[in-house]
Motif scaffolding. Structure first.
Motif, PDB file in Angstrom:
ATOM      1  N   GLU A  42      -8.174   3.866  -3.566  1.00 36.59           N
ATOM      2  CA  GLU A  42      -7.161   4.059  -2.526  1.00 36.59           C
ATOM      3  C   GLU A  42      -5.995   4.870  -3.065  1.00 36.59           C
ATOM      4  O   GLU A  42      -5.587   4.688  -4.215  1.00 36.59           O
ATOM      5  CB  GLU A  42      -6.610   2.691  -2.071  1.00 36.59           C
ATOM      6  N   ARG A  94      -5.931   5.839   2.677  1.00 42.35           N
ATOM      7  CA  ARG A  94      -5.146   4.593   2.578  1.00 42.35           C
ATOM      8  C   ARG A  94      -5.711   3.637   3.628  1.00 42.35           C
ATOM      9  O   ARG A  94      -6.006   4.076   4.738  1.00 42.35           O
ATOM     10  CB  ARG A  94      -3.698   4.960   2.934  1.00 42.35           C
ATOM     11  N   PHE A 102     -12.163  -0.460   3.145  1.00 43.15           N
ATOM     12  CA  PHE A 102     -11.711   0.893   2.833  1.00 43.15           C
ATOM     13  C   PHE A 102     -12.822   1.707   2.194  1.00 43.15           C
ATOM     14  O   PHE A 102     -13.575   1.214   1.348  1.00 43.15           O
ATOM     15  CB  PHE A 102     -10.507   0.850   1.881  1.00 43.15           C
TER      16      PHE A 102
END
Ligand code: GLY
Ligand code: MN
Ligand code: MN
Length: 442
Positions: free
Chosen positions: A67, A38, A51
């Protein structure tokens, strides 16, 4: 009809499932859940760094930027992927799973992560891979990142399947083409930033999608091992260019370094040539059974031979390595495992997970194992003129062995590193990087 890509991936998952079933049985777990991760906001901020999914997840699911997905693995069952596709008008939602990979998994699309939370409630012997901050409240007796399981999963990843090899070979194709574009930009006197942008454009990948921060270093910046800036200013004199930059293919990395100069800079050009030949000879020594610590020592001897031949150091290669003088010029490890992480796991443990620390003389060596078929690793010897280390060398008992005028003449060129990604076999190694450049040269 599954594509060959789909077939390779299906076999990869099949092989990994067979290995995992044994591992879970040995450790007494029924089920393993692997979270993709996350994004984490900066402190008191609503902005998160780019990310990237945990490599433990990516080594099963070719979705490096997905994610908050959850992979549920149970002995004897098709892996189930809880694929998070949020309803979100702030961002582009993840693409629906493509059939070539989704057919191998049992994919359940969920709109919120809460929809996979029930996975944590139904098990008795449950292991979980993920971060405490993302999953802590769900654990209720499950084991988070148990050491023996993490070690077993990491060990599996040291032997690359045909799927992983293909991904890494293709990542090398992408990166090699981009390296040539970067070299052309250097020829055209571009700044570091302009070269970086030329690299990204040729790779067709933004920096956030690359497996690591590219090192794009002109002149003396090449002596900064992890040089992190990309200056927009064109230097007055373009002496040399060191670029360490990779590419991603379905979550697998390429990690390539090349060093360039103009032919009129004869001495530095000769140094690049000599390091290139030395690097190729080291690649030739990569095969099953070889100790990487021994190969690292061979690399020191090779760099020392270059230093002697270039009349930079007046010592025999043996004496340079024995005394530690070679380490002032080559102060990092020869290489590392590479895969779903650029510095891949299990480089400093044996197959049973026992620690294999680097030798005292070479504390930065990331790979200390004996090589085995299916390992993929980098071979990246370097020779640098690093002011801080040269100061230390000057203050050592070996200063009188150094040709300081020539060292100072070459110092503005920074340094040389040549880095390829190679696959270990019982015979000759397969050099993904040289193959990629050869394909481009046609
Ligand atoms: N690009 C980082 C490394 O070569 O290890
Ligand atoms: Mn590397
Ligand atoms: Mn590199």
């Amino acid at each position: 009809m599954p594509t060959s890509q789909g077939l390779l991936y299906a076999r990869h998952v099949e092989d990994r499932c067979a290995q995992l079933d044994r591992l879970l049985g040995e450790l007494g777990y029924d089920t393993l859940l692997i979270h993709s991760g996350r994004p984490e906001m900066r402190l008191f901020d609503d902005q998160a760094p780019p990310f990237r999914a945990h490599a433990a997840f990516v080594s099963w699911v070719p979705q490096p930027f997905a994610e908050d997905c959850l992979l549920e693995l149970r002995a004897g069952r098709k892996p189930r992927l809880w694929f998070h596709q949020p309803r979100d008008y702030w961002h582009v939602a993840p693409e629906p799973p493509a059939s070539w990979w989704a057919e191998t998994l049992d994919v359940a699309i969920v709109k919120t992560a809460a929809e996979w939370e029930s996975c944590f409630r139904q098990q008795t012997a449950l292991a979980v891979i993920g971060r405490e901050r993302d999953l802590g409240t769900l654990l209720q007796g499950a084991d988070l990142n148990p050491a023996a399981l993490v070690a077993g999963l990491s060990e599996m990843r040291t032997t690359k399947t045909a799927w992983e090899r293909e991904c890494m070979s293709q990542a090398n194709d992408i990166a090699a083409a981009a390296h040539l574009a970067a070299a052309a930009a250097f020829e055209a006197d571009a700044s570091e930033l302009e070269i970086h942008l030329a690299y990204l454009a040729a790779a067709g990948q933004d920096q956030d999608h690359l497996p690591y921060n590219s090192i794009v270093a002109l002149n003396e910046n090449g002596a900064v091992l992890h040089y992190q800036h990309r200056s927009a200013r064109r230097p007055e004199q373009m002496l040399s260019f060191l670029i360490d930059a990779g590419a991603d293919r379905h979550g697998y990395a390429a990690d390539i370094t090349r060093t360039w100069t103009q032919p009129e800079n004869r001495d530095f050009d000769d140094l690049i040539e000599a390091m290139d030949r030395a690097q190729l000879r080291l690649c030739d020594q990569v095969r099953a059974g070889v100790s990487f610590i021994d190969l690292h020592r061979q690399a020191h001897l090779a760099v020392a031979a270059v230093l002697e031949q270039a009349e930079l150091v007046n010592m025999s290669p043996d004496a340079m390595v024995e005394s530690g003088v070679s380490s002032y010029f080559f102060p990092h490890g020869l290489g590392h495992f590479i895969g779903a992480q650029v510095h891949d796991v299990a480089g400093q443990v044996d197959a049973k997970g026992r620690a294999l620390p680097p030798p005292e003389a070479y504390p930065f060596l990331r790979l200390t194992r004996d090589l085995a078929p299916g390992n993929v690793l980098t071979i990246e010897p370097g020779l640098y003129f690093i002011p801080m280390l040269l100061d230390q060398l000057k203050a050592s008992g070996f200063s009188d062995k150094i040709n300081w005028p020539q060292v100072h003449r070459l110092q503005p060129f920074g340094g040389v590193r040549i880095e390829d990604d190679v696959l270990v076999t019982e015979g000759d190694a397969v050099n993904f990087t040289r193959q990629a450049f050869a394909r481009l040269e046609g």
